[in-house]
Write an enzyme that holds these catalytic residues in place. Structure first.
Site, PDB file in Angstrom:
ATOM      1  CE  LYS A  53      -3.853  -2.480   2.052  1.00 44.58           C
ATOM      2  NZ  LYS A  53      -4.552  -2.937   3.249  1.00 44.58           N
ATOM      3  CD  GLN A  97      -3.568  -4.491   6.442  1.00 43.89           C
ATOM      4  OE1 GLN A  97      -3.433  -3.507   5.723  1.00 43.89           O
ATOM      5  NE2 GLN A  97      -4.176  -5.588   6.033  1.00 43.89           N
ATOM      6  CG  ASP A 120      -9.821  -0.343   4.698  1.00 48.75           C
ATOM      7  OD1 ASP A 120      -9.468  -0.602   3.525  1.00 48.75           O
ATOM      8  OD2 ASP A 120      -9.163  -0.691   5.698  1.00 48.75           O
TER       9      ASP A 120
END
Ligand code: NAD
Length: 284
Positions: A53, A97, A120
């Site tokens: 990422k 995460q 997200d």
């Protein structure tokens, strides 16, 4: 025989588009998006996702910052870092995460991220917005699947889409997005009876369960579009999907490979969400 849906190729096109738009915005305004990432613990797969990422964020011209915390970090530590990022106007997107260590309340962490920075798309407000058709930041993997269907001109309206798996990050949101595109959607899961009878009815079959080679050719209608979301590592260290690709390849019209199918699209859509969040915060 299937056509391969090349997610690596489509993701490159999307990242190039983001890179160009980011460079144009920087030239015109002196501003650029910034992605903030929090990772807790040393899970090798999570560390590898975070490295990717960061790498792709840099490649498209974003700033990024990663906070790495030990797996003994308390919930209060994590929430404090999120709060700092929430308050920082230079931060466009925040990603924690997952999965988090067992002693951390994952939903509480997700709900603490400022909605407009939740790249997200997991915040309850965004989940609600998605289900009623608002223009939210959509969860990256499902949004990437929809991009692939569009790129290959695969019709969705009126088709029977069957989703295997009902997770909050893939199964439920992909069902919402397919429904929005006027598919007739069936969600199946580990308690579904007569699963193969249902999957054999699918024009579009999305498999997101995390079981290597679970979907076999006898579960697929000839000419179906099969999207394999699964990422599983065999004992030999090879990455395989949830689809028995050799058998299904002969029967399906389209199939996503693993690796190189849905995976690269997830990161591309994360970058797309970060740019969208940045533009909303900077120029809306
Ligand atoms: P999860 O692990 O949270 O849940 C698994 C789901 O599969 C559950 O809803 C369960 O009911 C269902 N399931 C389990 N066994 C089943 C069975 N025998 N029959 C029918 N349904 C069954 O799911 P997840 O987080 O969506 O992950 C699924 C897979 O997708 C994993 O391999 C994960 O690594 C992968 N994944 C890939 C990406 C990507 O970018 N390609 C992103 C997210 C997840």
């Amino acid at each position: 025989m299937s056509k391969v849906i090349d997610g690596k190729h489509v993701s490159t096109i999307i990242r190039e588009r983001i890179k160009k738009e980011t460079a144009d915005i920087l030239a015109n305004t002196g501003k650029k998006p910034m992605l903030a990432v929090i990772i807790v613990g040393e899970d090798p797969a999570s560390l590898s996702y975070v490295r990717s990422k960061k790498k792709f964020a840099a490649e498209v011209g974003f700033d990024s910052e990663t906070i790495q915390l030990p797996d003994t970090a308390t919930e209060a530590d994590i929430l404090a870092h999120i709060d700092t990022f929430n308050q920082n106007p230079a931060v466009s997107g925040i990603l924690v995460q997952l999965p988090l260590p067992k002693h951390i309340d994952e939903q509480k962490v997700i709900s603490t991220i400022a909605v407009e920075k939740d790249v997200d798309g997991f915040h309850p407000e965004q989940v609600g917005g998605l289900s009623i058709g608002l223009n939210t930041l959509e969860p990256c993997t499902p949004a990437g699947i929809i991009e692939l269907l569009h790129h290959y001109d695969i019709p969705v309206s009126g088709k029977h889409a069957v989703v295997i798996g009902r997770s909050n990050i893939v199964g439920k949101p992909i069902a919402s997005l397919l429904l929005r595109l006027n598919a007739t959607v069936t969600i199946t899961h580990s308690r579904t009876a007569h699963l193969a009878d249902i999957t054999r009815q699918a024009d579009i079959l999305i498999v997101a369960i995390g079981k290597p080679h679970f979907l076999t050719a006898d579960m697929v209608k000839t000419g179906a579009v099969v999207i394999d979301v699964g990422i599983n590592r065999t004992e030999g260290g090879k990455l395989v999907g949830d689809v028995d690709d050799e058998g299904v390849f002969e029967k399906a019209a389209y199939l996503t490979p693993v690796p190189g199918g849905v995976g690269p699209m997830t990161i591309a859509m994360l970058l797309a969400n970060t740019l969208k969040a940045f533009k909303r915060q900077s120029f809306a």
